[in-house]
Design a protein around this motif. Structure first.
Motif, mmCIF file in Angstrom:
data_model
loop_
_atom_site.group_PDB
_atom_site.id
_atom_site.type_symbol
_atom_site.label_atom_id
_atom_site.label_comp_id
_atom_site.label_asym_id
_atom_site.label_seq_id
_atom_site.Cartn_x
_atom_site.Cartn_y
_atom_site.Cartn_z
ATOM 1 N N HIS A 152 -39.744 71.175 34.579
ATOM 2 C CA HIS A 152 -38.775 72.004 33.849
ATOM 3 C C HIS A 152 -38.354 73.199 34.710
ATOM 4 O O HIS A 152 -38.688 74.337 34.407
ATOM 5 C CB HIS A 152 -39.366 72.497 32.522
ATOM 6 C CG HIS A 152 -39.550 71.410 31.526
ATOM 7 N ND1 HIS A 152 -38.508 70.869 30.813
ATOM 8 C CD2 HIS A 152 -40.661 70.736 31.153
ATOM 9 C CE1 HIS A 152 -38.975 69.906 30.026
ATOM 10 N NE2 HIS A 152 -40.267 69.798 30.214
ATOM 11 N N PRO A 153 -37.610 72.925 35.783
ATOM 12 C CA PRO A 153 -37.232 74.006 36.696
ATOM 13 C C PRO A 153 -36.394 75.091 36.012
ATOM 14 O O PRO A 153 -36.388 76.237 36.451
ATOM 15 C CB PRO A 153 -36.442 73.297 37.801
ATOM 16 C CG PRO A 153 -36.033 71.985 37.214
ATOM 17 C CD PRO A 153 -37.072 71.624 36.191
ATOM 18 N N GLU A 154 -35.734 74.745 34.921
ATOM 19 C CA GLU A 154 -34.892 75.732 34.228
ATOM 20 C C GLU A 154 -35.735 76.854 33.596
ATOM 21 O O GLU A 154 -35.223 77.927 33.286
ATOM 22 C CB GLU A 154 -34.018 75.048 33.162
ATOM 23 C CG GLU A 154 -34.757 74.597 31.897
ATOM 24 C CD GLU A 154 -35.562 73.293 32.035
ATOM 25 O OE1 GLU A 154 -36.164 72.890 31.029
ATOM 26 O OE2 GLU A 154 -35.580 72.684 33.130
ATOM 27 N N LEU A 155 -37.035 76.618 33.433
ATOM 28 C CA LEU A 155 -37.910 77.631 32.849
ATOM 29 C C LEU A 155 -38.411 78.626 33.893
ATOM 30 O O LEU A 155 -38.931 79.681 33.551
ATOM 31 C CB LEU A 155 -39.108 76.963 32.159
ATOM 32 C CG LEU A 155 -38.774 76.032 30.995
ATOM 33 C CD1 LEU A 155 -40.033 75.333 30.490
ATOM 34 C CD2 LEU A 155 -38.099 76.800 29.870
ATOM 35 N N ALA A 156 -38.265 78.265 35.159
ATOM 36 C CA ALA A 156 -38.757 79.117 36.241
ATOM 37 C C ALA A 156 -37.596 79.866 36.884
ATOM 38 O O ALA A 156 -36.456 79.423 36.834
ATOM 39 C CB ALA A 156 -39.477 78.265 37.279
ATOM 40 N N GLU A 157 -37.920 80.989 37.482
ATOM 41 C CA GLU A 157 -36.900 81.786 38.162
ATOM 42 C C GLU A 157 -37.135 81.728 39.665
ATOM 43 O O GLU A 157 -38.238 81.998 40.134
ATOM 44 C CB GLU A 157 -36.980 83.246 37.682
ATOM 45 C CG GLU A 157 -35.962 84.135 38.347
ATOM 46 C CD GLU A 157 -35.985 85.572 37.825
ATOM 47 O OE1 GLU A 157 -35.141 86.353 38.287
ATOM 48 O OE2 GLU A 157 -36.831 85.902 36.971
ATOM 49 N N ARG A 158 -36.106 81.399 40.403
ATOM 50 C CA ARG A 158 -36.192 81.366 41.873
ATOM 51 C C ARG A 158 -36.228 82.804 42.378
ATOM 52 O O ARG A 158 -35.461 83.650 41.932
ATOM 53 C CB ARG A 158 -34.966 80.636 42.432
ATOM 54 C CG ARG A 158 -34.791 80.750 43.947
ATOM 55 C CD ARG A 158 -35.486 79.627 44.673
ATOM 56 N NE ARG A 158 -35.678 79.941 46.084
ATOM 57 C CZ ARG A 158 -35.043 79.321 47.073
ATOM 58 N NH1 ARG A 158 -34.173 78.373 46.820
ATOM 59 N NH2 ARG A 158 -35.310 79.651 48.324
ATOM 60 N N VAL A 159 -37.133 83.073 43.288
ATOM 61 C CA VAL A 159 -37.200 84.396 43.917
ATOM 62 C C VAL A 159 -36.346 84.326 45.178
ATOM 63 O O VAL A 159 -36.806 83.854 46.217
ATOM 64 C CB VAL A 159 -38.661 84.802 44.239
ATOM 65 C CG1 VAL A 159 -38.699 86.186 44.881
ATOM 66 C CG2 VAL A 159 -39.508 84.768 42.974
ATOM 67 N N VAL A 160 -35.105 84.764 45.059
ATOM 68 C CA VAL A 160 -34.163 84.595 46.174
ATOM 69 C C VAL A 160 -34.506 85.477 47.375
ATOM 70 O O VAL A 160 -34.068 85.208 48.480
ATOM 71 C CB VAL A 160 -32.698 84.847 45.725
ATOM 72 C CG1 VAL A 160 -32.240 83.761 44.763
ATOM 73 C CG2 VAL A 160 -32.531 86.220 45.118
ATOM 74 N N GLU A 161 -35.324 86.516 47.157
ATOM 75 C CA GLU A 161 -35.732 87.376 48.277
ATOM 76 C C GLU A 161 -36.648 86.639 49.248
ATOM 77 O O GLU A 161 -36.849 87.082 50.375
ATOM 78 C CB GLU A 161 -36.464 88.627 47.770
ATOM 79 C CG GLU A 161 -35.590 89.594 46.990
ATOM 80 C CD GLU A 161 -35.485 89.253 45.500
ATOM 81 O OE1 GLU A 161 -34.973 90.078 44.751
ATOM 82 O OE2 GLU A 161 -35.907 88.146 45.081
#
Length: 145
Positions: free
Chosen positions: A45-54
């Motif tokens: 469920h990748p939509e539940l996680a937030e990508r850390v773009v830094e």
């Protein structure tokens, strides 16, 4: 050092600072092996996680806040990015179990206090700062909900 730092993170910081600078990278590597697995309900469920773009590596975080205001942080980071994975592990272990207020009180410069600024690149330190700030933002959002 600031007293606003919650006990688990203060202990981790002290663990780093007690070591000679040359050994701190090894400790970070050890943390990378200890990154807790993401619970099954988040798998796929990748939509539940937030990508850390830094972060240059694909790092994702999920923060839960339960009814009592207790925070649990989950993170994924690739094994081939041990420094980043180590930072994710430090935060996941250090934040999990804290109250929302304690997490929000963590100083934004916590990553710089680990004594790693000479052994890892500034980009990696800013990646960890990004993880911390995103975790705090998620705590704020989920505490308000």
């Amino acid at each position: 050092m600031s007293d606003a730092l919650p006990e688990p993170l203060a202990e981790i910081r002290d663990e780093f600072l007690e070591l000679p600078e040359s050994d701190r990278l090894q400790l970070l590597l050890e943390f990378s092996y200890e990154l807790p697995a993401v619970p099954a309900e988040y798998e796929g469920h990748p939509e539940l996680a937030e990508r850390v773009v830094e972060c240059q590596s694909p790092v994702y975080i999920i923060v839960d806040v339960d009814a009592t205001g207790t925070v649990t942080m989950h993170a994924t980071a690739p094994a081939e990015a041990p420094t980043t994975r180590g930072f994710a592990s430090i935060l996941a272990q250090g934040i999990t179990g804290l109250s929302s207020a304690e997490v929000l009180a963590i100083p934004g410069d916590f990553p710089q206090t680990l004594g790693l600024t000479k052994v890892v690149s500034p980009l990696r330190i800013s990646g960890m700062t990004g993880m911390l700030l995103r975790a705090q933002r998620q705590v704020r959002a989920k505490s308000a909900a």
